[in-house]
Design a protein around this motif. Structure first.
Motif, PDB file in Angstrom:
ATOM      1  N   GLU A  98       3.540  11.157  -8.410  1.00  0.00           N
ATOM      2  CA  GLU A  98       2.537  11.264  -7.893  1.00  0.00           C
ATOM      3  C   GLU A  98       1.952  11.337  -6.279  1.00  0.00           C
ATOM      4  O   GLU A  98       3.185  11.859  -5.645  1.00  0.00           O
ATOM      5  CB  GLU A  98       1.439   9.670  -8.303  1.00  0.00           C
ATOM      6  N   PRO A  99       1.240  11.541  -5.836  1.00  0.00           N
ATOM      7  CA  PRO A  99       0.967  11.418  -4.808  1.00  0.00           C
ATOM      8  C   PRO A  99       1.554   9.801  -4.223  1.00  0.00           C
ATOM      9  O   PRO A  99       1.189   8.849  -4.707  1.00  0.00           O
ATOM     10  CB  PRO A  99      -0.790  11.570  -4.784  1.00  0.00           C
ATOM     11  N   ALA A 101       0.782   6.445  -2.686  1.00  0.00           N
ATOM     12  CA  ALA A 101       0.237   5.537  -3.164  1.00  0.00           C
ATOM     13  C   ALA A 101      -0.120   4.595  -1.621  1.00  0.00           C
ATOM     14  O   ALA A 101       1.001   4.024  -2.028  1.00  0.00           O
ATOM     15  CB  ALA A 101       0.466   4.644  -4.448  1.00  0.00           C
ATOM     16  N   SER A 156     -12.857   0.482  -6.055  1.00  0.00           N
ATOM     17  CA  SER A 156     -13.796   1.185  -7.234  1.00  0.00           C
ATOM     18  C   SER A 156     -15.115   1.872  -5.597  1.00  0.00           C
ATOM     19  O   SER A 156     -15.628   2.854  -6.495  1.00  0.00           O
ATOM     20  CB  SER A 156     -15.026   0.424  -7.733  1.00  0.00           C
ATOM     21  N   ASP A 160     -11.753   5.196  -0.546  1.00  0.00           N
ATOM     22  CA  ASP A 160     -11.126   6.144   0.219  1.00  0.00           C
ATOM     23  C   ASP A 160     -11.256   5.574   2.141  1.00  0.00           C
ATOM     24  O   ASP A 160      -9.928   5.765   2.480  1.00  0.00           O
ATOM     25  CB  ASP A 160     -12.820   7.309   0.481  1.00  0.00           C
ATOM     26  N   HIS A 163      -7.569   3.392   1.463  1.00  0.00           N
ATOM     27  CA  HIS A 163      -6.386   4.559   1.164  1.00  0.00           C
ATOM     28  C   HIS A 163      -6.256   4.647   3.065  1.00  0.00           C
ATOM     29  O   HIS A 163      -4.833   4.241   3.091  1.00  0.00           O
ATOM     30  CB  HIS A 163      -7.091   5.425   0.710  1.00  0.00           C
ATOM     31  N   THR A 236      -5.966   2.117  -4.316  1.00  0.00           N
ATOM     32  CA  THR A 236      -7.499   3.100  -4.400  1.00  0.00           C
ATOM     33  C   THR A 236      -7.390   3.859  -5.480  1.00  0.00           C
ATOM     34  O   THR A 236      -5.895   3.918  -6.050  1.00  0.00           O
ATOM     35  CB  THR A 236      -7.338   4.274  -3.271  1.00  0.00           C
ATOM     36  N   PRO A 237      -8.192   4.390  -6.029  1.00  0.00           N
ATOM     37  CA  PRO A 237      -8.223   5.709  -6.695  1.00  0.00           C
ATOM     38  C   PRO A 237      -7.378   6.297  -6.695  1.00  0.00           C
ATOM     39  O   PRO A 237      -7.303   7.114  -7.806  1.00  0.00           O
ATOM     40  CB  PRO A 237     -10.209   6.057  -6.863  1.00  0.00           C
ATOM     41  N   GLN A 238      -7.404   6.904  -5.816  1.00  0.00           N
ATOM     42  CA  GLN A 238      -6.523   8.825  -4.883  1.00  0.00           C
ATOM     43  C   GLN A 238      -5.069   8.607  -5.640  1.00  0.00           C
ATOM     44  O   GLN A 238      -4.022   8.384  -5.164  1.00  0.00           O
ATOM     45  CB  GLN A 238      -6.676   8.977  -4.087  1.00  0.00           C
ATOM     46  N   SER A 239      -4.215   6.099  -5.945  1.00  0.00           N
ATOM     47  CA  SER A 239      -3.223   6.508  -5.589  1.00  0.00           C
ATOM     48  C   SER A 239      -2.298   5.730  -6.900  1.00  0.00           C
ATOM     49  O   SER A 239      -1.602   5.935  -6.757  1.00  0.00           O
ATOM     50  CB  SER A 239      -2.927   4.674  -5.471  1.00  0.00           C
ATOM     51  N   VAL A 241      -2.669   7.574 -11.255  1.00  0.00           N
ATOM     52  CA  VAL A 241      -2.650   8.392 -12.405  1.00  0.00           C
ATOM     53  C   VAL A 241      -2.729   7.198 -13.315  1.00  0.00           C
ATOM     54  O   VAL A 241      -2.467   6.499 -14.027  1.00  0.00           O
ATOM     55  CB  VAL A 241      -2.072   9.725 -12.401  1.00  0.00           C
TER      56      VAL A 241
END
Length: 401
Positions: A98-99, A101, A156, A160, A163, A236-239, A241
């Motif tokens: 994953e990216p 986090a 949510s 951004d 993060h 964060t959402p981008q952290s 899956v």
């Protein structure tokens, strides 16, 4: 007004205490093996009935509970944790599939928990729970007066910004206080962020809606125990899956093939396929495996909410409840998170440890957020978030009294 705050008294690991969270094990004998290999693992405190000593003595959770307090005291006395006051604890997970986090350990106001559309609060709890697990978490909190495993909260509203803020705080903080490597080779690192910088992080982390991604039982235990605040990692959402969350079933009244035939009789489309079971690529079809046979099952259209139409709900309502007469909390159902591949579930069935494996496609992060912001409730054990914050790196001592 923010719902998140620095930790009044944090105990941060000096090494060796990191562990999977207590609820990540479909096979709980694995917990005993981990504790035996590493007695400093936080699992020895979180799951006292699964220590080698407790298993040998045949102790249940209540009987083993006093030993949890002894283990925690021994770890602190041995210098396995160092004390930090009034800190936010920045968290980074890197090196996996994953990216990278980011998250922040903090305390979150229990009064902000909302479990329904008519209950106000910034912290959205979204799944039904198993009451016995809540009871055990509360008993552990009350005895130890320390919070061990964080609730994973998804920011949510300002993900951004959070993060970027955590990434910047880590860049300014120098070397991490502690680092640990998990079973998948991911590096977990923490930094103590005090003063105005720590306040700024927690203020941002607690501004807006916070969705419980993992830890519904832990958050409810805080409410049951009358705690003003609970330990959380806000991420964060981008952290993250979401991986699949499967089911293993044992103790069927008949054979797996008989159950699958019954599923077809209630209107589902059932197609037998060649080869081993694999996780479906997307929702709408679930895969079942038993007696060396693999089936693809589609339940068809259904009027109702987006939650009613989820494959996890269809399996629970139409297979477990309607056909088998079982509650979702029945001990004959084992919930298997996405860290375990389809091949592992097949092995359990082939070895006779289960009668049937049910493989379900993962829920998407946007769908998960949408369901929660509508204050709908997810089916139990339907989202397996990765990477998860590791237990045993940061714990919070509760105020005395």
């Amino acid at each position: 007004m923010t719902a998140a705050h620095p930790i009044d008294l944090a105990w941060l690991s000096t090494g060796g205490t990191g562990a999977k969270n207590y609820d990540e094990f479909p096979d709980e004998t694995e917990i005993t093996r981990i504790i035996e290999a590493n007695p400093a693992s936080m699992l020895g405190v979180e799951m006292p009935a699964h220590t080698p000593e407790a298993v040998a003595a045949g102790l249940d959770f209540a009987a083993a509970l006093p030993a949890a307090a002894e283990r925690l005291a021994a770890l602190k006395d041995a210098g396995r944790f160092a004390a930090f006051g009034d800190v936010a604890v920045a968290y980074r997970i890197s090196g996996g599939e994953e990216p990278t986090a980011y998250g922040v350990f903090c305390l979150v106001d229990t009064a902000e928990i909302s479990s329904s559309a008519d209950e106000p609060g910034k912290v959205i709890r979204n799944e039904d729970v198993f009451i016995e697990k809540v009871k055990q978490r509360n008993e552990l909190n009350q005895l130890l007066r320390h919070l061990l495993s964080p609730v994973l909260l998804l920011q949510s509203s300002r993900g951004d910004e959070l993060h970027a803020a955590i990434e910047a705080a880590i860049a300014d903080a120098g070397a991490p206080v502690a680092a640990d490597t998990d079973e998948s080779g991911r590096a977990h690192e923490i930094w103590a962020i005090g003063g105005e910088a720590g306040e700024a992080l927690t203020t941002l982390a607690g501004d807006g809606d916070l969705i419980v991604a993992d830890g519904n039982h832990r958050s409810l235990a805080a409410q049951v125990g009358g705690l003003d605040r609970f330990l959380a990692v806000v991420t964060t959402p981008q952290s993250v899956v979401i991986r699949p969350y499967h089911r293993l079933v044992k103790g069927l009244p008949g054979s797996a093939s008989q159950l699958v035939e019954q599923i077809g009789q209630i209107g589902a489309s059932v197609v037998e396929t060649d080869g081993p079971p694999e996780t479906p690529a997307e929702g709408g079809t679930v895969v079942m495996y038993g007696q060396g046979r693999t089936w693809e099952v589609s339940f068809g259209d259904l009027d109702g909410s987006v939650v009613d139409r989820l494959d996890h709900s269809r399996v629970e309502n139409e297979v477990f409840t309607a056909l088998l007469g079982w509650d979702a909390g029945d001990k004959r159902i084992t919930y298997v998170g996405g860290d375990y591949p389809a091949s592992w579930l097949k092995e359990q069935v082939d070895a006779g440890r289960a009668d049937l494996a049910i493989l379900i496609a993962p829920v998407t992060v946007p769908d998960f957020i949408d369901v929660n912001l509508k204050r709908l409730k997810m089916p139990r054990k339907s989202t397996w978030f990765v990477p998860k914050a590791r237990a045993g790196l940061a714990i919070a001592e509760l105020p005395k009294g």
